[in-house]
Scaffold this motif. Structure first.
Motif, PDB file in Angstrom:
ATOM      1  N   VAL A  48      -1.149   3.885  11.237  1.00 39.93           N
ATOM      2  CA  VAL A  48      -1.632   2.362  11.259  1.00 39.93           C
ATOM      3  C   VAL A  48      -1.345   1.707  12.664  1.00 39.93           C
ATOM      4  N   VAL A  64      -7.711  -0.644  11.520  1.00 39.59           N
ATOM      5  CA  VAL A  64      -7.139  -1.783  11.473  1.00 39.59           C
ATOM      6  C   VAL A  64      -7.133  -2.775  12.605  1.00 39.59           C
ATOM      7  N   PHE A  68      -4.409  -6.030  12.243  1.00 41.68           N
ATOM      8  CA  PHE A  68      -3.155  -5.699  12.286  1.00 41.68           C
ATOM      9  C   PHE A  68      -2.525  -5.792  13.811  1.00 41.68           C
ATOM     10  N   MET A  83      -0.131  -7.851   8.890  1.00 41.91           N
ATOM     11  CA  MET A  83      -1.555  -7.670   8.402  1.00 41.91           C
ATOM     12  C   MET A  83      -2.472  -8.914   7.861  1.00 41.91           C
ATOM     13  N   ASP A  90      -6.787  -1.252   1.977  1.00 40.91           N
ATOM     14  CA  ASP A  90      -5.484  -1.153   2.719  1.00 40.91           C
ATOM     15  C   ASP A  90      -4.304  -1.114   1.774  1.00 40.91           C
TER      16      ASP A  90
END
Length: 127
Positions: A48, A64, A68, A83, A90
């Motif tokens: 991530v 992301v 993010f 986030m 997600d």
């Protein structure tokens, strides 16, 4: 040796935001590159975000990027994952991970590079 404890997960509607925290024990946190990973039921672990121990370098996968943000506070031995614009896809258990880095700007995207893992925190995004 470092121990990692994640917090901040929960249930949020699509489009909402959450901030995850990962508190690390130990006096050498500032020498650890940190990462966030997630795993949804029936799926493989997914990278991530990653950050170097200086905080100067970060990296995100396309899934992301722009939503993010990883950051760290070495004085507080904590790494964060902000986030935003969350989507149902997600939804997963989010884990933070740590590894001693040789250089201040090094980060790692491969989970097998990391030595230490937290217990995970559940993030659920409803549609």
């Amino acid at each position: 040796q470092v121990q990692l404890v994640e917090s901040g997960g929960g249930l949020v509607q699509a489009g909402g935001s959450l901030r995850l925290s990962c508190a690390a024990s130990g006096r050498t946190f500032s020498t650890y590159a940190m990462g966030w990973f997630r795993q949804a039921p029936g799926k493989e672990r997914e990278f991530v975000a990653a950050i170097s121990f200086s905080g100067g370098n970060t990296y995100y996968p396309d899934s992301v990027k722009g939503r993010f943000t990883i950051s760290r506070d070495n004085a507080r031995n904590t790494v964060y994952l902000q986030m935003n614009s969350l989507k149902p896809e997600d939804t997963a258990v989010y884990y933070c991970a740590a590894v001693v880095a040789s250089y201040s700007n090094t980060y790692y995207t491969d989970g097998y590079k990391y030595n230490y893992w937290g217990q995970g925190t559940q993030v659920t995004v409803s549609s």
